[in-house]
Design an enzyme around this catalytic site. Structure first.
Site, mmCIF file in Angstrom:
data_model
loop_
_atom_site.group_PDB
_atom_site.id
_atom_site.type_symbol
_atom_site.label_atom_id
_atom_site.label_comp_id
_atom_site.label_asym_id
_atom_site.label_seq_id
_atom_site.Cartn_x
_atom_site.Cartn_y
_atom_site.Cartn_z
ATOM 1 N N VAL A 1 0.835 -1.201 0.000
ATOM 2 C CA VAL A 1 0.000 0.000 0.000
ATOM 3 C C VAL A 1 0.869 1.251 0.000
ATOM 4 C CG1 VAL A 1 -1.803 1.275 1.235
ATOM 5 C CG2 VAL A 1 -1.883 -1.224 1.146
ATOM 6 N N GLU B 1 6.791 4.633 6.432
ATOM 7 C CA GLU B 1 7.227 3.661 7.444
ATOM 8 C C GLU B 1 6.479 2.374 7.159
ATOM 9 O OE1 GLU B 1 9.622 4.090 9.364
ATOM 10 O OE2 GLU B 1 9.832 6.236 9.739
#
EC number: 1.2.1.3
Length: 470
Positions: A228, A246
Site C-alpha cells: 500500500v 514507514e
C-alpha cells in the site's frame, strides 16, 4: 466485545465516549467520513493553516505542551482504550500513550531550536541565509498496531514546525482516533485557536487515497504495508508532493557464540511475542551461532510454553489476541505455507479454541533461503536458523527486502563496530545487546529498502516537515 463490555463502559464513560446502555456489548457506533466530509474538513484546515503558521514557533510549542498535559490526565484511560480496541496488553497500551506525551515534551524544546544557517557569500557585502519555513498541511495516515503513537511522532513535530495536521486513523481503531481528536480540539479551543488545525477522519482507503492525491497537502506520512505504501508514494509523487514512509519490517536478532544467553532469550521473547507479533519492529528471524543454537532453542521453547495468553487488560497477560479475524486467518494460512516450504514447528503453530482471535506463539526451524522467510507474517511467528560466521549472519540479516530494525548479541567490540558500520546491518535501526522492538524518541526512527526510507521522531527528522529557503 465479549467479557470486555463492563470494563469498556467504565473507561469509555471517563473519556466521554461511553454508550448509554452499559449492558450492551456494542460499545460504540462510528460513522466513517465521506469524500464530502473530507472536502469540508480540508477547506477548514487550509484556512486554519494561514493562522497557525503565523504564530511564533515557541508559542506553538506551548500549545503542544498543553496537549501533552491534557494527555497526561487521561493516560490510564487512553491506554486502556488502546488495549481494548487494538488488543495489545495494558502496559503496552499505556506505554503507547506515554510515548505521545514524551513526544510533546520533545517538541516543546524543539520549538526553540528550528535553526537555520548563515553561510559565507562569495559576493562582497552580501550575506547568505538558510531559513526553514512551514509546509502548510501534513497528512498522517496511521496503522492499527500503533493507533496513536505514530500520530504523535508526526503531529507533535509537524505542529511546532508550523503545519496543520490532517490525520486518518486506521478504520479498525476509530475510538482512539475520536478520543485523541477530542482532547487536542479542547486544547486548541481553550486557546482561541481553530480546532481545524488538527483535522481527523475515521475512514478507509477512499479517504487515504484522497489525502495522497490532494495538492493542498505537501507532505504525506504513511505507516502500513509496503504494498500500500508504494501506491501512496506513487500518488503523492505524481503531484510532486513529498512522502514519508514507514512500511514493513522483517527484523533479525543475531546471537553470537560469546553472547549473554539469558539476556538474549529474554529479549527475543519480548521482541517476538509482544503485541502478538504485530509490531513493525517485531523480531521475525533469529540467527543463532551453531555453537549456541540448541541451548538457545531449548530455553526459548521452555519460556514460550509459559507465556500467559488471554485478556490484554488483565495483569500478567503477555500475549493478547490478534487484531481481527482476518489476522487469525492469515496466521493459519501462513503456517500452511511455512510447512509447505520445509519449516518445522518447534512450538505453537495453532489457533486457540476460544472466543477472540487468539493464536499460539510459534517457533519455526527453517532454512534462511525459504521464500516465506523473506515475507512479513504479521503474527507471533519466529523463524530460527543457524550460521557459522559473522559474515554469514550479516548476509542473512541483509538478504530480505525489508530493512527496519536489527540486533546482535555479543561482548566483542570488533564485532559491534563491524555490525554498525558500512559492512554490517543495512537496517535503519541497528541495535546491540537489546531487542529489535522499540526505539527512543530522541533518535530518528525508520528503515531502508522496502521499509520506505522515512524517518520520524527525533534527531533532524523535523526538517522533513519544513521547506528550506536559501
Amino acid at each position: 466485545m465479549g467479557g470486555f463490555g463492563r470494563k469498556a463502559y467504565e473507561f469509555l464513560s471517563e473519556l466521554g465516549l461511553g454508550p448509554r446502555n452499559p449492558g450492551c456489548f456494542v460499545i460504540a457506533e462510528v460513522m466513517e467520513a465521506s469524500i464530502e466530509d473530507y472536502e469540508e474538513g480540508l477547506r477548514a484546515c487550509a484556512n486554519a493553516a494561514k493562522i497557525w503558521m503565523q504564530i511564533p514557533a515557541p508559542k506553538r510549542g506551548e500549545i503542544v505542551r498543553q496537549i501533552g498535559e491534557a494527555l497526561r490526565t487521561k493516560l490510564y484511560y487512553l491506554g486502556r482504550l488502546v488495549s481494548l480496541e487494538m488488543g495489545k496488553i495494558l502496559p503496552e497500551g499505556i506505554g503507547e500513550v506515554q510515548e505521545i506525551i514524551d513526544m510533546c515534551d520533545y517538541a516543546v524544546g524543539l520549538s526553540r531550536q528550528l535553526n537555520g544557517s548563515i553561510i559565507p557569500s562569495e559576493r562582497p557585502n552580501h550575506m547568505m541565509l538558510e531559513v526553514w519555513n512551514p509546509l502548510g498541511i501534513v497528512g498522517v495516515i496511521t496503522a492499527f498496531n500503533f493507533p496513536c503513537a505514530v500520530l504523535g511522532w508526526n503531529a507533535c513535530i509537524a505542529l511546532v514546525c508550523g503545519n496543520c495536521v490532517v490525520w486518518k486513523g486506521a478504520p479498525t481503531t476509530p475510538l482512539i482516533t475520536i478520543a485523541m481528536t477530542e482532547i487536542v480540539a479542547q486544547v486548541l479551543e481553550k486557546n482561541n485557536l481553530p480546532a481545524a488545525i488538527f483535522t481527523s477522519f475515521c475512514g478507509g482507503a477512499e479517504i487515504g487515497e484522497a489525502i495522497a492525491r490532494d495538492t493542498r497537502i505537501p507532505l504525506v506520512s504513511f505507516t502500513g504495508s509496503s504494498k500500500v505504501g508504494l501506491l501512496v508514494q506513487q500518488n503523492v509523487h505524481k503531484r510532486f508532493g513529498k512522502c514519508l514512509l514507514e512500511l514493513s519490517g522483517n527484523n533479525a536478532i543475531i546471537v553470537m557464540d560469546d553472547a549473554d544467553i539469558q539476556l538474549a532469550v529474554r529479549s527475543v521473547l519480548f521482541a517476538a511475542v509482544g503485541t502478538a507479533g504485530q509490531r513493525c519492529t517485531t523480531c521475525r528471524r533469529l540467527l543463532l551461532h551453531e555453537s549456541v543454537y540448541q541451548t538457545v532453542v531449548d530455553q526459548l521453547i521452555q519460556v514460550y510454553k509459559q507465556v500467559n495468553i488471554g485478556d490484554p487488560l488483565e495483569k500478567g497477560t503477555l500475549l493478547g489476541p490478534l487484531h481481527t479475524p482476518i489476522s487469525k486467518e492469515n496466521f493459519v494460512k501462513g503456517i500452511e505455507v511455512i510447512k509447505a516450504q520445509g519449516g518445522k514447528i518447534l512450538v505453537g503453530g495453532s489457533v486457540i479454541d476460544s472466543e477472540g482471535n487468539f493464536v499460539q506463539p510459534t517457533i519455526v526451524e527453517i532454512a534462511p533461503s525459504a521464500q516465506v522467510v523473506k515475507e512479513e507474517l504479521f503474527g507471533p511467528v519466529l523463524y530460527v536458523m543457524k550460521f557459522q560466521t559473522l559474515n554469514e549472519a550479516i548476509e542473512i540479516n541483509n538478504s530480505v527486502p525489508q530493512g527496519l530494525s536489527s540486533s546482535i548479541f555479543t561482548r566483542k567490540p570488533e564485532i559491534i563496530f563491524k555490525w554498525i558500520g558500512p559492512h554490517g546491518s543495512d537496517c535503519g535501526i541497528v541495535n546491540v545487546n537489546i531487542p529489535t522492538n522499540g526505539a527512543e524518541i530522541g533518535g530518528a526512527f525508520g528503515g531502508e529498502k522496502a521499509t520506505g526510507g522515512g524517518r520520524e521522531a527525533g534527531s533532524d527528522s523535523w526538517k522533513q516537515y519544513m521547506r528550506r529557503s536559501t
